[in-house]
Scaffold this motif. Structure first.
Motif, PDB file in Angstrom:
ATOM      1  N   ASP A  94      32.523  36.652  38.363  1.00  0.00           N
ATOM      2  CA  ASP A  94      33.922  36.980  38.631  1.00  0.00           C
ATOM      3  C   ASP A  94      34.078  38.490  38.778  1.00  0.00           C
ATOM      4  O   ASP A  94      33.804  39.243  37.852  1.00  0.00           O
ATOM      5  N   ASP A  95      34.521  38.933  39.947  1.00  0.00           N
ATOM      6  CA  ASP A  95      34.651  40.368  40.217  1.00  0.00           C
ATOM      7  C   ASP A  95      35.658  41.038  39.295  1.00  0.00           C
ATOM      8  O   ASP A  95      35.476  42.200  38.900  1.00  0.00           O
ATOM      9  N   GLU A  96      36.735  40.332  38.965  1.00  0.00           N
ATOM     10  CA  GLU A  96      37.754  40.929  38.103  1.00  0.00           C
ATOM     11  C   GLU A  96      37.209  41.123  36.687  1.00  0.00           C
ATOM     12  O   GLU A  96      37.465  42.147  36.052  1.00  0.00           O
ATOM     13  N   HIS A  97      36.461  40.146  36.198  1.00  0.00           N
ATOM     14  CA  HIS A  97      35.843  40.296  34.880  1.00  0.00           C
ATOM     15  C   HIS A  97      34.868  41.478  34.882  1.00  0.00           C
ATOM     16  O   HIS A  97      34.840  42.272  33.946  1.00  0.00           O
ATOM     17  N   GLY A 100      36.651  44.728  34.732  1.00  0.00           N
ATOM     18  CA  GLY A 100      37.191  45.010  33.413  1.00  0.00           C
ATOM     19  C   GLY A 100      36.141  45.545  32.463  1.00  0.00           C
ATOM     20  O   GLY A 100      36.394  46.477  31.691  1.00  0.00           O
ATOM     21  N   VAL A 101      34.940  44.974  32.516  1.00  0.00           N
ATOM     22  CA  VAL A 101      33.847  45.459  31.676  1.00  0.00           C
ATOM     23  C   VAL A 101      33.449  46.868  32.103  1.00  0.00           C
ATOM     24  O   VAL A 101      33.229  47.753  31.279  1.00  0.00           O
ATOM     25  N   ASP A 102      33.346  47.089  33.418  1.00  0.00           N
ATOM     26  CA  ASP A 102      32.998  48.416  33.927  1.00  0.00           C
ATOM     27  C   ASP A 102      34.005  49.469  33.477  1.00  0.00           C
ATOM     28  O   ASP A 102      33.634  50.597  33.135  1.00  0.00           O
ATOM     29  N   ALA A 157      32.301  24.906  31.623  1.00  0.00           N
ATOM     30  CA  ALA A 157      31.549  25.124  32.862  1.00  0.00           C
ATOM     31  C   ALA A 157      32.371  25.848  33.916  1.00  0.00           C
ATOM     32  O   ALA A 157      31.952  25.921  35.080  1.00  0.00           O
ATOM     33  N   LEU A 158      33.523  26.396  33.548  1.00  0.00           N
ATOM     34  CA  LEU A 158      34.392  27.031  34.540  1.00  0.00           C
ATOM     35  C   LEU A 158      33.915  28.420  34.942  1.00  0.00           C
ATOM     36  O   LEU A 158      34.431  28.992  35.890  1.00  0.00           O
ATOM     37  N   GLY A 159      32.968  28.976  34.246  1.00  0.00           N
ATOM     38  CA  GLY A 159      32.430  30.289  34.599  1.00  0.00           C
ATOM     39  C   GLY A 159      30.974  30.358  34.190  1.00  0.00           C
ATOM     40  O   GLY A 159      30.448  29.480  33.531  1.00  0.00           O
ATOM     41  N   ARG A 160      30.313  31.449  34.607  1.00  0.00           N
ATOM     42  CA  ARG A 160      28.907  31.655  34.247  1.00  0.00           C
ATOM     43  C   ARG A 160      28.850  32.787  33.231  1.00  0.00           C
ATOM     44  O   ARG A 160      29.067  33.945  33.563  1.00  0.00           O
ATOM     45  N   PHE A 161      28.524  32.446  32.003  1.00  0.00           N
ATOM     46  CA  PHE A 161      28.632  33.383  30.903  1.00  0.00           C
ATOM     47  C   PHE A 161      27.286  33.897  30.412  1.00  0.00           C
ATOM     48  O   PHE A 161      27.236  34.740  29.534  1.00  0.00           O
ATOM     49  N   ASN A 162      26.200  33.361  30.944  1.00  0.00           N
ATOM     50  CA  ASN A 162      24.859  33.857  30.622  1.00  0.00           C
ATOM     51  C   ASN A 162      24.168  34.301  31.905  1.00  0.00           C
ATOM     52  O   ASN A 162      24.435  33.779  32.988  1.00  0.00           O
ATOM     53  N   SER A 163      23.240  35.260  31.771  1.00  0.00           N
ATOM     54  CA  SER A 163      22.494  35.725  32.937  1.00  0.00           C
ATOM     55  C   SER A 163      21.374  34.743  33.269  1.00  0.00           C
ATOM     56  O   SER A 163      20.964  33.938  32.439  1.00  0.00           O
ATOM     57  N   LYS A 164      20.911  34.818  34.490  1.00  0.00           N
ATOM     58  CA  LYS A 164      19.789  33.995  34.943  1.00  0.00           C
ATOM     59  C   LYS A 164      18.789  34.883  35.679  1.00  0.00           C
ATOM     60  O   LYS A 164      18.375  34.610  36.796  1.00  0.00           O
ATOM     61  N   GLY A 165      18.461  36.001  35.035  1.00  0.00           N
ATOM     62  CA  GLY A 165      17.536  36.935  35.651  1.00  0.00           C
ATOM     63  C   GLY A 165      18.162  37.867  36.657  1.00  0.00           C
ATOM     64  O   GLY A 165      17.473  38.616  37.334  1.00  0.00           O
ATOM     65  N   ASP A 166      19.492  37.838  36.748  1.00  0.00           N
ATOM     66  CA  ASP A 166      20.174  38.653  37.753  1.00  0.00           C
ATOM     67  C   ASP A 166      21.279  39.500  37.131  1.00  0.00           C
ATOM     68  O   ASP A 166      22.298  39.753  37.741  1.00  0.00           O
ATOM     69  N   PHE A 167      21.055  39.951  35.898  1.00  0.00           N
ATOM     70  CA  PHE A 167      22.084  40.739  35.230  1.00  0.00           C
ATOM     71  C   PHE A 167      22.286  42.058  35.958  1.00  0.00           C
ATOM     72  O   PHE A 167      21.318  42.704  36.380  1.00  0.00           O
TER      73      PHE A 167
END
Length: 211
Positions: A94-97, A100-102, A157-167
């Motif tokens: 999510d670009d907005e998320h 916000g972190v950035d 399952a509405l978002g992806r909250f863990n990395s999959k090698g692409d952090f």
């Protein structure tokens, strides 16, 4: 999994703790805060503040969450804190998320702080058990938890909250399993990977809070 070499002292470090719902961000964040002497802000604290002021309908307003989180980070710098820990439920797609972190991290980077991302991981079967009382604090119980307790973990399952090698920040990122009911195994893993040396865990206290 990366290991971050700590060439600087334990000052001027922001740790961003993230991962899916009920992975243990509250418990591990509080333990990290105690061990390092850093203030800790749990994402639910920000959420509850927004809801307290503008009502439940504003609880999902990412703009308001960003505003409060960023201002709290600015206050930490202005107060001369040695370090800071904050947690987030961050949908990595999510670009907005991400923005916000950035925004929050930029507060620390502008004054020369290191920003380190700590990802907690636990299987869904473990996380579902953690939303059941008494492990989940009552004030955190909401419709989301009720759905899971009723055997309907679909909203997880509405978002992806863990990395999959692409952090997006691979050189600032470590992963810590958190399947134990106590926070200290995860804390030890995090601090070992971050190369924080000389810390004594013999007096670590167990805590029952999980979020």
């Amino acid at each position: 999994m990366n290991t971050i070499t700590n060439s600087a002292p334990l000052d001027s470090v922001c740790i961003v703790l993230f991962g899916p719902h009920a992975v243990g961000k509250l418990t591990v964040g509080a333990a990290l805060s105690e061990r390092l002497g850093y203030p800790f802000v749990h994402h639910r604290d920000v959420h509850d503040l927004v809801v307290a002021v503008w009502g439940a309908e504003a609880g999902g307003n990412e703009r308001l969450h960003r505003h409060f989180r960023t201002r709290i980070c600015e206050e930490a710098v202005e107060r001369g804190e040695r370090g800071f820990v904050f947690s987030c439920v961050w949908d990595l797609d999510d670009d907005e998320h991400r923005a916000g972190v950035d925004e929050a991290c930029a507060v620390f980077r502008r004054v020369g702080w290191r920003v380190l991302f700590v990802e907690l991981a636990a299987p869904l079967s473990t996380r579902v058990l953690r939303v059941r009382p008494p492990l989940r604090r009552l004030y955190e119980r909401d419709r989301f938890d009720a759905d899971v307790m009723a055997g309907k973990p679909l909203r997880w399952a509405l978002g992806r909250f863990n990395s999959k090698g692409d952090f997006p920040y691979p050189q600032e990122h470590v992963v810590a399993p958190n399947e134990d009911d106590r926070p200290w195994p995860a804390v030890e893993s995090v601090l070992a990977q971050l190369s924080f040396d000389g810390l004594n865990f013999s007096g670590a206290r167990a805590t029952g809070a999980v979020a």
